[in-house]
Write a protein that holds these residues in place. Sequence first.
Motif, PDB file in Angstrom:
ATOM      1  N   GLY A 155      21.975  53.741  31.478  1.00  0.00           N
ATOM      2  CA  GLY A 155      22.428  54.682  30.466  1.00  0.00           C
ATOM      3  C   GLY A 155      23.777  55.295  30.761  1.00  0.00           C
ATOM      4  O   GLY A 155      24.134  56.336  30.200  1.00  0.00           O
ATOM      5  N   LEU A 156      24.558  54.657  31.639  1.00  0.00           N
ATOM      6  CA  LEU A 156      25.881  55.139  32.005  1.00  0.00           C
ATOM      7  C   LEU A 156      26.924  54.102  31.597  1.00  0.00           C
ATOM      8  O   LEU A 156      26.585  52.984  31.216  1.00  0.00           O
ATOM      9  N   ASP A 157      28.181  54.480  31.690  1.00  0.00           N
ATOM     10  CA  ASP A 157      29.243  53.541  31.334  1.00  0.00           C
ATOM     11  C   ASP A 157      30.277  53.530  32.445  1.00  0.00           C
ATOM     12  O   ASP A 157      30.562  54.561  33.059  1.00  0.00           O
ATOM     13  N   SER A 158      30.841  52.362  32.706  1.00  0.00           N
ATOM     14  CA  SER A 158      31.852  52.233  33.751  1.00  0.00           C
ATOM     15  C   SER A 158      33.240  52.421  33.159  1.00  0.00           C
ATOM     16  O   SER A 158      33.497  52.087  32.001  1.00  0.00           O
ATOM     17  N   THR A 159      34.126  52.953  33.972  1.00  0.00           N
ATOM     18  CA  THR A 159      35.528  53.079  33.581  1.00  0.00           C
ATOM     19  C   THR A 159      36.353  51.906  34.081  1.00  0.00           C
ATOM     20  O   THR A 159      37.570  51.878  33.871  1.00  0.00           O
ATOM     21  N   ALA A 160      35.715  50.948  34.762  1.00  0.00           N
ATOM     22  CA  ALA A 160      36.441  49.802  35.311  1.00  0.00           C
ATOM     23  C   ALA A 160      36.889  48.871  34.182  1.00  0.00           C
ATOM     24  O   ALA A 160      36.055  48.351  33.436  1.00  0.00           O
ATOM     25  N   ARG A 161      38.168  48.690  34.060  1.00  0.00           N
ATOM     26  CA  ARG A 161      38.729  47.863  32.999  1.00  0.00           C
ATOM     27  C   ARG A 161      39.811  46.960  33.569  1.00  0.00           C
ATOM     28  O   ARG A 161      40.601  47.370  34.417  1.00  0.00           O
ATOM     29  N   GLY A 162      39.854  45.721  33.089  1.00  0.00           N
ATOM     30  CA  GLY A 162      40.923  44.821  33.466  1.00  0.00           C
ATOM     31  C   GLY A 162      42.184  45.112  32.678  1.00  0.00           C
ATOM     32  O   GLY A 162      42.161  45.802  31.654  1.00  0.00           O
ATOM     33  N   GLY A 163      43.298  44.598  33.158  1.00  0.00           N
ATOM     34  CA  GLY A 163      44.575  44.819  32.491  1.00  0.00           C
ATOM     35  C   GLY A 163      45.007  43.608  31.688  1.00  0.00           C
ATOM     36  O   GLY A 163      44.196  42.731  31.363  1.00  0.00           O
ATOM     37  N   GLU A 164      46.269  43.562  31.375  1.00  0.00           N
ATOM     38  CA  GLU A 164      46.845  42.480  30.585  1.00  0.00           C
ATOM     39  C   GLU A 164      47.730  41.608  31.461  1.00  0.00           C
ATOM     40  O   GLU A 164      48.417  42.094  32.361  1.00  0.00           O
ATOM     41  N   GLY A 165      47.701  40.309  31.201  1.00  0.00           N
ATOM     42  CA  GLY A 165      48.598  39.377  31.870  1.00  0.00           C
ATOM     43  C   GLY A 165      48.433  39.381  33.372  1.00  0.00           C
ATOM     44  O   GLY A 165      47.319  39.324  33.905  1.00  0.00           O
ATOM     45  N   ALA A 166      49.550  39.508  34.068  1.00  0.00           N
ATOM     46  CA  ALA A 166      49.539  39.420  35.526  1.00  0.00           C
ATOM     47  C   ALA A 166      48.817  40.605  36.164  1.00  0.00           C
ATOM     48  O   ALA A 166      48.427  40.529  37.332  1.00  0.00           O
ATOM     49  N   GLN A 167      48.642  41.688  35.410  1.00  0.00           N
ATOM     50  CA  GLN A 167      47.983  42.881  35.961  1.00  0.00           C
ATOM     51  C   GLN A 167      46.485  42.922  35.662  1.00  0.00           C
ATOM     52  O   GLN A 167      45.844  43.941  35.923  1.00  0.00           O
ATOM     53  N   ARG A 168      45.940  41.829  35.159  1.00  0.00           N
ATOM     54  CA  ARG A 168      44.533  41.847  34.727  1.00  0.00           C
ATOM     55  C   ARG A 168      43.588  42.286  35.833  1.00  0.00           C
ATOM     56  O   ARG A 168      42.742  43.153  35.632  1.00  0.00           O
ATOM     57  N   PHE A 169      43.718  41.714  37.016  1.00  0.00           N
ATOM     58  CA  PHE A 169      42.747  41.980  38.079  1.00  0.00           C
ATOM     59  C   PHE A 169      43.146  43.185  38.928  1.00  0.00           C
ATOM     60  O   PHE A 169      42.275  43.882  39.451  1.00  0.00           O
ATOM     61  N   ILE A 170      44.435  43.448  39.056  1.00  0.00           N
ATOM     62  CA  ILE A 170      44.872  44.641  39.783  1.00  0.00           C
ATOM     63  C   ILE A 170      44.397  45.902  39.062  1.00  0.00           C
ATOM     64  O   ILE A 170      44.097  46.923  39.681  1.00  0.00           O
ATOM     65  N   ALA A 171      44.301  45.818  37.734  1.00  0.00           N
ATOM     66  CA  ALA A 171      43.937  47.003  36.944  1.00  0.00           C
ATOM     67  C   ALA A 171      42.538  47.505  37.256  1.00  0.00           C
ATOM     68  O   ALA A 171      42.275  48.708  37.119  1.00  0.00           O
ATOM     69  N   TYR A 172      41.631  46.624  37.653  1.00  0.00           N
ATOM     70  CA  TYR A 172      40.256  47.059  37.930  1.00  0.00           C
ATOM     71  C   TYR A 172      40.209  48.152  39.004  1.00  0.00           C
ATOM     72  O   TYR A 172      39.700  49.253  38.747  1.00  0.00           O
ATOM     73  N   PRO A 173      40.694  47.913  40.218  1.00  0.00           N
ATOM     74  CA  PRO A 173      40.607  48.982  41.225  1.00  0.00           C
ATOM     75  C   PRO A 173      41.488  50.185  40.899  1.00  0.00           C
ATOM     76  O   PRO A 173      41.108  51.327  41.176  1.00  0.00           O
TER      77      PRO A 173
END
Length: 559
Positions: A155-173
């Motif tokens: 019943g909770l939601d995560s704020t972890a989101r991927g980014g765009e382009g080259a920053q897709r995976f860096i955006a998660y942490p």
Amino acid sequence: MSMPNYQAWNTALLEHATHGAPLGSTVYLEVSDETLNRIGVQWWGPPPPGSSWRADFLGAVHKNSIYEARVCCDWMAASDPQGRPVGVAFLAAMVLAASNMATDAAGQLHEKNYFKRLAAVLGVPPSPQGRPPGLPTGAEEPLWQAWVAYLRGRGLDSTARGGEGAQRFIAYPISQCLIAEGQKQRLRRLFAERGYPAGWDGETLASRLRADGELTKKLAELLSRTGAAAEDVHDALQGVLQDFHASGGSADVTESTGVGPRQLVAGLYRGEHWRTGEPEYQLFPRQPRGVRLTRMAVQFPGGAEVLDLERPGYYRPVGEVTLAELTRGVRLEVAGNPFVDALVLPARDYWLLRRDPDAEGMFASLGTPGVGEHLLLLVRDTLLPDLRRFQEEGLVAWTGQPDALGEGWVEVRDLMVIGNHWSEVPAGQARALHEALRPPGGVSIHLEGGARTQRAGAYLAGAGPDVRVMSFSLDAHLTVCRDGEEVFAAGVTPGEVLSLPLDSPGTFELSAESRGQHAVRTLTVVPWEELRAAPVPPERREGMEVNGRRIWGAYVQDL
């Protein structure tokens, strides 16, 4: 003392991130040296001489995720016997690398060289290609997806989101670093310069920061957020303020240990006297995030009262709040936990109370209201002229006349926000109230009725809730997915009660859209076999006495 292994750290980080989170709230996997020290001391005591909990954590991660100087995280795609993701500790190490990244003068994190920092955190040599050896592009994304799925199942939601382009995976942490360490240092200096007290709640602190000005670009952006995102910012700001005071209240502190005592912050719970109908207010303590549960008691003048968890994120109401205490605030000592020393009710000019979904006719400090909610506003009479101006401008409406309670306090009942043009109407003297009433977007999802279990507020199969989508527009679209599979998608009329296919066990995600505005809500439905009777402690004194027996719900006790 035997040192905790990877699995122990994984469990501790899960609890740290989720315990104390109210249903429907968002969760950050926030990790810093301070976080690790707070977790370590609470779970296992002081670190061994010459060591630190950061070093122990990284040693556990290295032992279980590094083989021959290469990252090995494929095995983390599984869950533990309790159904919890086992990759959380590895993700925490990724967030730790982000939390140590430099910030510019505006308070923004620099994304450059993130993977070089991650390699240093993991204890592996950097790769010419950037990413640590053995961690191919996107290999960590399934771990983030498992973390998001686990939270939604609760019943909770995560704020972890991927980014765009080259920053897709860096955006998660990076997305998990709500307030980076450099920004915390700037805030500590502000707190010292301006003498901000420890007893403020996050909403009061945010309002004061806006009023006092001199904000970095990043902090100004954080303070402009609305709805659940604003609540996240308020919680984070309150944590920085309390850690600042716990570490001695000095602007020269460059690194808080994270283990000083904190304060429980209470909202209000409003009921009515059973005979006269007069309003009665109690303290409604929030369960603190990042503090392990222990048996705590509040020291009232007439004796101690134990704090019992009533629902995720909140203790049951305690004590009684007088009108004079509303004006000056309340501070009471708390015993039973070395990391909590007091329960405080901040002195504020207003309290915005939502209907308690678990108790008909009751109102409480239960987070930010959505579009279309009927609220109860407890407010100082000095703000009534501005509130009436908001009414004349078509921003709010209410029924009847405000009820004077005495000592400058009035109640405005059945208050509802009816307009979305708040930026066009000056706040006057009611700036904080103006911000609190301003709706978090133009659409919201409301759940009504249904039968819930004790398990994080899950609903029972065959007894799911009705759904109502509210919007300032005349149309909306609702999509419902069960365990990732779409089961409903159609245009809906805002305000109309919807009976949806929410009766079979599973995790449901409801997503509403109206004129470019979006709202998402999750809920879980469980089979009846998971329903368990809640034990009633024998020392309970609630209920009524009838013919030599005390009756409380289904519980009958001989006297």
